[in-house]
Motif scaffolding. Sequence first.
Motif, short mmCIF file in Angstrom:
data_model
loop_
_atom_site.label_atom_id
_atom_site.label_comp_id
_atom_site.label_asym_id
_atom_site.label_seq_id
_atom_site.Cartn_x
_atom_site.Cartn_y
_atom_site.Cartn_z
N LEU A 1 45.98 48.23 23.77
CA LEU A 1 45.84 49.70 23.73
C LEU A 1 47.20 50.40 23.77
N LEU A 2 48.23 49.73 23.28
CA LEU A 2 49.58 50.26 23.43
C LEU A 2 49.74 51.65 22.83
N ILE B 1 50.78 54.32 43.87
CA ILE B 1 50.19 54.16 45.20
C ILE B 1 50.95 53.11 46.00
N ALA B 2 51.39 52.08 45.30
CA ALA B 2 52.13 51.02 45.99
C ALA B 2 53.54 51.46 46.35
N GLY B 3 53.94 52.65 45.91
CA GLY B 3 55.23 53.18 46.30
C GLY B 3 56.33 52.93 45.29
N LEU B 4 55.96 52.61 44.07
CA LEU B 4 56.97 52.40 43.02
C LEU B 4 57.30 53.76 42.38
N ALA C 1 49.20 53.74 35.55
CA ALA C 1 50.37 53.76 36.45
C ALA C 1 49.97 53.98 37.91
N LEU C 2 48.76 54.51 38.13
CA LEU C 2 48.38 54.92 39.49
C LEU C 2 48.54 53.83 40.56
N ALA D 1 57.07 52.55 33.50
CA ALA D 1 56.73 52.62 32.08
C ALA D 1 56.69 51.22 31.47
N ARG D 2 57.64 50.39 31.88
CA ARG D 2 57.69 49.04 31.32
C ARG D 2 56.43 48.27 31.69
N ARG D 3 56.04 48.35 32.98
CA ARG D 3 54.87 47.59 33.42
C ARG D 3 53.57 48.13 32.84
#
Lengths: 306, 217
Positions: free
Chosen positions: B128-129, B106-109, B101-102, B116-118
């Motif tokens: 690796l879900l 960092i991109a501001g999301l 998720a990092l 979580a979806r992405r």
Amino acid sequence: MRIKNYFLNHLYAFFYSLGQISRAPLSSVMTVVVIGITLAFPAGLYAVLKNAQQLSAGWDEVAQISVFLKKDVGGQALDDLAKRLHDRPDIAKITTVPAAKALEEFRKLSGFDDALRALEENPLPSVLIIQPAAGYADPTAVEHLQVSLRKLPEADFVQLDLQWVQRLHAVLEIAKRGVEILAVLLGLAVLLIVGNTIRLGVQSNRDEIAITKLIGATDGFVRRPFLYAGIWYGLLGGIIAWGLVSLALLLLDEPVRKVSALYDSTFTLGMLDVWTTLLLLTSGTLLGLLGSWLAVGKHLRAVEPD
Amino acid sequence: MIQFTNVTKRYPGGHQALNNVSFELKSGEMAFLTGHSGAGKSTLLKLITCIERPTTGQVMVNGKNLGKLGRRHVPAVRRQIGMIFQDHKLINERTVFDNVALPLVIAGLHNHPEIARRVRAALDKVGLLGKEKQYPVTLSSGEQQRVGIARAVVNKPALLLADEPTGNLDPDLAAEVMGLFGQFNQVGVTVLIVSHNVDLITRFRSRILHLEKGGLV
Ligand SMILES: Nc1ncnc2c1ncn2[C@@H]1O[C@H](COP(=O)(O)OP(=O)(O)OP(=O)(O)O)[C@@H](O)[C@H]1O
Ligand SMILES: [Mg+2]
């Protein structure tokens, strides 16, 4: 949208910094407590000083003159003297304290009951407590009154309470300077404590910082959690300092009450007021922020990915 | 997308890792970078991500001259690139989910369901879900590598750089991962992959850049 993002970025850093702190609970707690103790020193002294100033300000208006009489003046002679003096226009009120009553009061309040009973004769003189009339309360008139009281054949010793009140003022003024200097020095100490903790934080998170930079984090993004950590340290330290000072004042309140009862006063210690509390918490927070700002700028630059 | 012009990289110790390298990778192109150990492959990728700066010559990425780029502008360049590192570079104190998720954070999301979806979509792509709550040290080397791949693609970068992405994977998985890169390329992502896996490389009819002792041949 930009503003919302800015806000959310800060919110993220805010909670992230809390996570960081809770990951190293022992060293965080130690830092916070050390900051608390460091801040408690000047805050406590300031509180005591403020109380002393309040107390002495109350004394200003009641310029009292105590006339300690010669040993053999008592009984009827004491009452006659009081009546005679009361006719003077520059005297508003006279309280007579006969030697026997003075001894009894002292015995009651001091607790030296047995020791005093052992004395064969009363060591205390009778005292006249004189309050100048309203129109004669200025320093020159009071001085004049004092001189003429000293000339009374019955008077042994005349004391103008105002003199030591003035001296006390001067001393308190010096003490205030001292507390201010101490506050600045201990403020610097807080900066160093926070700076050092942040430096250790940067060091133990070197990998994480380097990786975060590697995938495109700005300096601001990396810096923000550390700044929030500094704010937390300072704020929590300030709260601890507040608790320590309040506890100390609470513990001192009872003895102070007893002592002031001895002096026929209803003076009690004031707790930290709202402004002092706010000042303490704000300066703690700002010192924490400044300390981490100084440290993080210096140490983050050194962490570059390879 | 990427343009090297007479690039030379000399490390502080005096070792010359790249020697007068010139090439261009067009937007939407896919290429492999091969060469012996120590040939300068990782160094070349580091120049593209501003981890290292060229000693002489010019490196252009997406129209920007990286040699002249100020410190302040480096993060923006890196955010456009998905980079897969030879040594994974995962944060060991954070879960697989947080690692992946990092780049989004960092991109501001900040929209958590969207993150979580992405993240799940990226982890799903590398198989690796089920491992999102685990920490990197509890994963095998190949699994860690795939977490690194998920992190590199989660933000849908325009440029994907991979340093030996199949080094620790068995042949089936390696083929699968390479196929994944091919899919990204098909939707327009520019891809540059360092690999020794000649078998796999030849299956793609892509360009091959070969480094020999710091020089392109
Ligand atoms: N930070 C550094 N300081 C000094 N020399 C370095 C540094 N990084 C790499 N080198 C040297 O530069 C040369 C090229 O290194 P590089 O990592 O680019 O090789 P590589 O092609 O990626 O090799 P491998 O296939 O083993 O990963 C090597 O000889 C290496 O010793
Ligand atoms: Mg390499």
